[in-house]
Design an enzyme around this catalytic site. Structure first.
Site, PDB file in Angstrom:
ATOM      1  N   HIS A 361      -2.978  -7.294 -14.416  1.00  0.00           N
ATOM      2  CA  HIS A 361      -3.316  -8.496 -15.189  1.00  0.00           C
ATOM      3  C   HIS A 361      -4.016  -8.224 -16.499  1.00  0.00           C
ATOM      4  O   HIS A 361      -4.539  -9.152 -17.113  1.00  0.00           O
ATOM      5  CB  HIS A 361      -4.230  -9.404 -14.368  1.00  0.00           C
ATOM      6  CG  HIS A 361      -3.508 -10.267 -13.400  1.00  0.00           C
ATOM      7  ND1 HIS A 361      -3.018 -11.499 -13.727  1.00  0.00           N
ATOM      8  CD2 HIS A 361      -3.157 -10.067 -12.105  1.00  0.00           C
ATOM      9  CE1 HIS A 361      -2.420 -12.035 -12.684  1.00  0.00           C
ATOM     10  NE2 HIS A 361      -2.482 -11.187 -11.676  1.00  0.00           N
ATOM     11  N   LYS A 552     -10.775 -22.134 -22.031  1.00  0.00           N
ATOM     12  CA  LYS A 552     -10.500 -20.862 -21.361  1.00  0.00           C
ATOM     13  C   LYS A 552     -11.841 -20.173 -21.149  1.00  0.00           C
ATOM     14  O   LYS A 552     -12.838 -20.577 -21.722  1.00  0.00           O
ATOM     15  CB  LYS A 552      -9.564 -19.984 -22.190  1.00  0.00           C
ATOM     16  CG  LYS A 552      -9.949 -19.918 -23.677  1.00  0.00           C
ATOM     17  CD  LYS A 552      -8.906 -19.221 -24.534  1.00  0.00           C
ATOM     18  CE  LYS A 552      -7.643 -20.010 -24.772  1.00  0.00           C
ATOM     19  NZ  LYS A 552      -6.529 -19.535 -23.966  1.00  0.00           N
ATOM     20  N   ARG A 553     -11.855 -19.110 -20.350  1.00  0.00           N
ATOM     21  CA  ARG A 553     -13.105 -18.376 -20.213  1.00  0.00           C
ATOM     22  C   ARG A 553     -13.605 -17.917 -21.579  1.00  0.00           C
ATOM     23  O   ARG A 553     -12.804 -17.656 -22.483  1.00  0.00           O
ATOM     24  CB  ARG A 553     -12.907 -17.171 -19.284  1.00  0.00           C
ATOM     25  CG  ARG A 553     -12.807 -17.543 -17.827  1.00  0.00           C
ATOM     26  CD  ARG A 553     -14.068 -18.219 -17.323  1.00  0.00           C
ATOM     27  NE  ARG A 553     -15.159 -17.273 -17.237  1.00  0.00           N
ATOM     28  CZ  ARG A 553     -15.635 -16.762 -16.100  1.00  0.00           C
ATOM     29  NH1 ARG A 553     -15.131 -17.135 -14.938  1.00  0.00           N
ATOM     30  NH2 ARG A 553     -16.613 -15.889 -16.114  1.00  0.00           N
ATOM     31  N   LYS A 558     -10.774 -13.472 -26.638  1.00  0.00           N
ATOM     32  CA  LYS A 558     -10.116 -14.771 -26.775  1.00  0.00           C
ATOM     33  C   LYS A 558     -10.487 -15.451 -28.098  1.00  0.00           C
ATOM     34  O   LYS A 558      -9.804 -16.334 -28.571  1.00  0.00           O
ATOM     35  CB  LYS A 558     -10.462 -15.666 -25.592  1.00  0.00           C
ATOM     36  CG  LYS A 558      -9.828 -15.198 -24.260  1.00  0.00           C
ATOM     37  CD  LYS A 558     -10.216 -16.118 -23.103  1.00  0.00           C
ATOM     38  CE  LYS A 558      -9.688 -15.673 -21.756  1.00  0.00           C
ATOM     39  NZ  LYS A 558      -8.340 -16.168 -21.428  1.00  0.00           N
ATOM     40  N   THR A 662      -2.083 -18.885 -19.350  1.00  0.00           N
ATOM     41  CA  THR A 662      -1.283 -19.928 -18.705  1.00  0.00           C
ATOM     42  C   THR A 662      -1.651 -21.300 -19.250  1.00  0.00           C
ATOM     43  O   THR A 662      -0.863 -22.228 -19.149  1.00  0.00           O
ATOM     44  CB  THR A 662      -1.477 -19.944 -17.173  1.00  0.00           C
ATOM     45  OG1 THR A 662      -2.871 -19.865 -16.872  1.00  0.00           O
ATOM     46  CG2 THR A 662      -0.745 -18.787 -16.518  1.00  0.00           C
ATOM     47  N   LYS A 666       0.583 -24.845 -19.988  1.00  0.00           N
ATOM     48  CA  LYS A 666       0.207 -26.211 -19.592  1.00  0.00           C
ATOM     49  C   LYS A 666       0.227 -27.135 -20.804  1.00  0.00           C
ATOM     50  O   LYS A 666       0.682 -28.274 -20.722  1.00  0.00           O
ATOM     51  CB  LYS A 666      -1.198 -26.213 -18.970  1.00  0.00           C
ATOM     52  CG  LYS A 666      -1.344 -25.379 -17.704  1.00  0.00           C
ATOM     53  CD  LYS A 666      -2.839 -25.231 -17.319  1.00  0.00           C
ATOM     54  CE  LYS A 666      -3.073 -24.104 -16.335  1.00  0.00           C
ATOM     55  NZ  LYS A 666      -4.497 -23.718 -16.249  1.00  0.00           N
TER      56      LYS A 666
HETATM   57  C1  LIG Z   1      -5.120 -22.566 -16.611  1.00  0.00           C
HETATM   58  C2  LIG Z   1      -6.579 -22.379 -16.410  1.00  0.00           C
HETATM   59  C3  LIG Z   1      -7.203 -21.215 -16.864  1.00  0.00           C
HETATM   60  C4  LIG Z   1      -6.469 -20.131 -17.631  1.00  0.00           C
HETATM   61  O1  LIG Z   1      -6.604 -20.417 -19.011  1.00  0.00           O
HETATM   62  P1  LIG Z   1      -6.160 -19.362 -20.134  1.00  0.00           P
HETATM   63  O2  LIG Z   1      -6.361 -20.116 -21.410  1.00  0.00           O
HETATM   64  O3  LIG Z   1      -4.727 -19.050 -19.903  1.00  0.00           O
HETATM   65  O4  LIG Z   1      -7.056 -18.203 -20.008  1.00  0.00           O
HETATM   66  C5  LIG Z   1      -8.566 -21.074 -16.662  1.00  0.00           C
HETATM   67  N1  LIG Z   1      -9.285 -22.030 -16.055  1.00  0.00           N
HETATM   68  C6  LIG Z   1      -8.727 -23.182 -15.614  1.00  0.00           C
HETATM   69  C7  LIG Z   1      -9.578 -24.210 -14.968  1.00  0.00           C
HETATM   70  C8  LIG Z   1      -7.349 -23.388 -15.765  1.00  0.00           C
HETATM   71  O5  LIG Z   1      -6.794 -24.519 -15.317  1.00  0.00           O
END
Ligand SMILES: *Cc1c(COP(=O)(O)O)cnc(C)c1O
Length: 818
Positions: A361, A552-553, A558, A662, A666
């Site tokens: 990952h 995101k985190r 990032k 991901t 979305k």
């Molecule tokens: C989809 C999702 C993530 C992943 O987000 P990225 O921007 O792809 O790192 C992290 N936390 C939650 C709650 C999510 O739904």
């Protein structure tokens, strides 16, 4: 006529209401008049579970009796989100539920909101596991998710008056958990410590202590497949008898010590993201759940057999290792086969290598898990022996494949040094049948960089499976308005189980009436989010402004810093009169992010964003033009509300650092346009939705590498771009810290001296793209056309497609017969 294929139970609302009444009475012991919304939530959840029970039992029977190989998805994290709405959808009970709770005198949303979100994952990796088990069930593939039922999930985030992140324990199991069924009768013993002795020419492990792994089963209902799989999460309990003697002497703490120690294993989810900390307890957790899961699979697939023929194990179930956390399962299966069932090494090796596959990952080298051999030896002495033997066998194989001694040394699973280390990614790559990355670019970089030596010699093992997200949760549940419009536009709701059908929306992007309806759905979602933000956080958001979101985190790669610096630069432009605020598109910048508790720079960035928000949101000069909203405790619930309301999605990581992402998927599926770099799955999203429907900026992977090689000096960029300089100076001079220049000094120094992820180098390009964004946004019809084209061309990013790729490239199995 619209074709409707969504599952629908034939039970009436009246009967469903009666089932809830029964459960309220016989399980909760309350009348409907006495019941709280939380009681109704528990009763309704139990009722849904009952409706799924026959399918669950039948799926298990068919799995064990048939000859379709099952999938075991081993993951330290499952970030499931709330269960009730999703289970109602898949059980076909949504309408009955809505009617029934009304009849009982309750508001459906209040009942839904009584569910406490389980936070058994950190971010993308854990959510991926949740999307994958949803898709496996929806495709009718027999599968287990295997993980840990942590008592405390990911911390609850709060912000203090200074805007700093505060972590509060998330004791989610102090709430009702009607979905988890504890099965004390099917527990497994997991041993630790002790020593290995020689007995009758055999190596025999004499463990020092053990814990009892108790399965807690969660149903995983498929959408429109009639199948219900299992998520089996293990809970740790002590074997030690409660010591009455000690207790009588009132030495209570001493008496319960063994329990406390054993139960610590499933106590907390490590709130780490991307990087690893060498914690002993973490290795205990990893071994705990993989050992229990492997023994469980033997119990399930060879029922009642004392001497099962485990040479067929890999035909019964294939295990996917979600990152390196479960890799200790490889020596564990070897040990089970050799020590517990008496197979010879070669037979055990053949079975083991056929059984496991590994998903990597990351590309960040510091995130590749490495354990001190001494620690493994202390906790799992027999496993260390097995790992060493695997390493010897590997080195001998390598010697046959190459004369390159340096290469062989670099590839060692166990390093050759005084304080030897075990490289879990290398162990998984050698022992697994297949190794995959999570997006095209990432898989390529794995081969070219991270696991280069391995791909040189074992190229056939490597493959790609691009991540995906479940359209049930992230479209149907999260965005009912858009889902209805899509169904109306396509004339069918089949797209929910065949997401490529979204392609049929493409012509509708040219139909102004449809585009206006789409725009209306987006606007309504913005109003709904604004209302939520008001109720939950007290924010006043204006739904007529552009919703520009980064969730995101919080991690330096990032680059939330890039976003906030651009906001600050714009603010500085307005304050200095260089830019007339009326010329800008009014934007609401929305952030959501948790930082690992020990990640200093990330936490300081959170503090900065909060304090920039404080200044900007209270400055009359930019009122109605710039606003920042940073809802604390970003989780699945917030994601489900915010993503459908977002118009511009920020995916601005340094190229080559985000494995896939991901949330980008979305957003595209919910009709946001992306501003992003050529990183992770952004590359594939852009290729599908069209370059003209994606705001691309920034350096490529090659340009990043070239700049590192040439010697990167961020201060040059600071000097060269007056906007960037103004923004950083504003942070440095205390504008966002009540005049205190010290507060953000570590951030400022890092930007100017180090800036490892090249935020400064990409700043100017990031700014330049903003005017293009504003120009397009001024033409709402055009903007929404492009948004529709994003939806229409993102069907590929369904996790159903990811699972189909896994089935075909890695697992070599498929659905149960109907
Ligand atoms: C989809 C999702 C993530 C992943 O987000 P990225 O921007 O792809 O790192 C992290 N936390 C939650 C709650 C999510 O739904």
């Amino acid at each position: 006529m619209t074709e409707l294929t969504a599952p629908k139970s034939s039970i009436s609302s009246k009967d469903f209401a009666n089932e809830i009444r029964e459960l309220l009475k016989y399980e909760q012991g309350v009348t409907p008049e006495q019941a709280s919304a939380a009681d109704v939530y528990v009763a309704a959840s139990s009722a849904v579970r009952r409706h799924l029970m026959d399918s669950w039992m039948k799926t298990q029977q068919d799995m064990v009796n048939g000859n379709t190989k099952a999938v075991g998805y081993l993951s330290a994290e499952f970030l499931m989100g709330r269960q009730l709405r999703n289970s109602l959808l898949n059980a076909g009970l949504t309408e009955q539920f809505n009617e029934a709770v009304k009849e009982l005198g309750f508001d459906a949303q209040k009942v839904i909101d009584a569910e406490y979100e389980p936070g058994l994952g950190n971010g993308g990796l854990g959510r991926l596991a949740a999307c994958f088990i949803d898709s496996l069930a929806s495709l009718g593939v027999p599968a287990f998710g295997y993980g840990i039922q942590y008592k405390y999930g990911i911390f609850r985030q709060e912000f203090d008056e200074e805007g700093k992140q505060v972590e509060r324990p998330d004791y989610w199991l102090a709430n009702e958990d009607p979905w988890g069924h504890i099965d004390y009768g099917r527990s497994q013993r997991v041993n630790f410590g002790g020593e290995v002795v020689e007995e009758d020419g055999k190596r025999v492990w004499k463990p020092a202590w053990a814990v009892r792994a108790i399965p807690v089963d969660y149903m995983v209902p498929g959408y429109a497949s009639g199948r219900v799989n299992t998520l089996r999460l293990w809970q740790a309990k002590s074997y030690d008898e409660f010591d009455l003697l000690e207790f009588n002497k009132s030495e209570y703490m001493k008496a319960v010590e063994p329990q406390v120690q054993a139960e610590n294993i499933s106590k907390i989810l490590y709130p780490e993201d991307s990087t690893q900390v060498g914690k002993e307890l973490r290795l205990e957790q990893q071994y705990f759940f993989t050992s229990a899961s492997l023994h469980d699979a033997i119990r399930v697939f060879y029922p009642g057999q004392d001497k099962p023929d485990l040479t067929t194990f890999a035909d019964k179930i294939t295990f996917q290792l979600n990152d390196t956390h479960p890799v200790i399962g490889i020596p564990e299966l070897m040990r089970i086969l050799i020590d517990e069932y008496g197979y010879d090494w070669d037979t055990a090796w053949t079975v083991t290598t056929k059984t496991f596959n590994y998903t990597c990952h990351t590309l960040l080298p510091e995130a590749l898990e490495v354990w001190p051999a001494s620690l493994i030896g202390k906790l799992l002495p027999r496993h260390l022996e097995i790992i060493e033997k695997i390493n010897d066998q590997f080195l001998a194989e390598l010697a046959d494949l190459t004369d390159d001694q340096d290469k062989i040394e670099r590839m060692r699973i166990v390093t050759d040094e005084d304080d030897a280390k075990v490289r879990m990614a290398y162990l998984a790559t050698y022992a697994g049948s297949h190794v995959n990355g999570v997006a095209e670019l990432h898989s390529q970089l794995l081969k070219d960089v991270t696991l280069r030596d391995f791909s040189d010699l074992f190229d056939a093992k490597f493959t790609n499976v691009t991540n995906g997200v479940t359209p049930r949760r992230f479209m149907k549940l999260a965005n009912p308005g858009l889902s209805e419009l899509i169904t109306e536009g396509l004339g069918t709701d089949k797209w929910l189980s065949d997401l490529e059908l979204l392609k049929g929306l493409e012509p509708l992007a040219q139909d102004d009436e449809f585009v206006k309806k789409f725009a209306k759905v987006k606007y309504d979602n913005k109003v709904k989010f604004a209302q939520f933000a008001k109720d939950e956080y007290g924010f006043d958001l204006d739904a007529s402004t552009m919703f520009d979101t980064m969730i995101k985190r919080l991690h330096e790669y990032k680059r939330q810093a890039l976003k906030i610096l651009e906001v600050i630069a714009t603010y500085a432009d307005i304050k200095s009169g260089k830019v007339n605020a009326d010329d800008l598109t009014p934007r609401t910048f929305i952030f959501g992010a948790k930082s690992a508790p020990g990640y200093y720079m990330a936490k300081l960035t959170i503090q900065l964003i909060n304090n920039v928000a404080k200044v900007i949101n209270n400055d009359p000069d930019v009122k109605g033009k710039l606003k920042i909203a940073f809802p604390y405790n970003y989780n699945i619930r917030v994601a489900q509300l915010l993503i459908p309301a977002t118009e511009l999605d920020e995916q601005i990581s340094q190229a080559g650092k985000e494995a896939s992402g991901t949330s980008n998927m979305k957003f595209a599926l919910n009709g946001a346009l992306t501003v992003g770099t050529l990183d992770g799955a952004n590359v594939e999203i852009r290729a599908r939705v069209g370059a003209e429907n994606f705001f691309l900026f920034g350096m490529t992977v090659d340009e990043v590498e070239a700049l590192y090689a040439a010697g990167y000096d961020p201060s040059k960029y600071y000097e060269a771009d007056p906007r960037l300089k103004a923004a950083i100076d504003m942070v440095a001079n205390g504008t966002f810290s009540d005049g205190d220049a010290e507060t953000y000094e570590p951030l400022v120094t890092d930007w100017l001296k180090k800036d490892w992820f090249m935020t400064l180098a990409d700043f100017t390009a990031y700014h330049d793209i903003q005017s293009q964004i504003d120009t397009l946004y001024a033409d709402q019809l055009e903007w929404n056309r492009k948004a529709i084209l994003n939806v229409a061309n993102s069907g590929y990013f369904s996790s159903d497609r990811s699972i189909e790729d896994y089935l075909e490239r890695i697992w070599m199995t498929g659905p149960l017969d109907k």
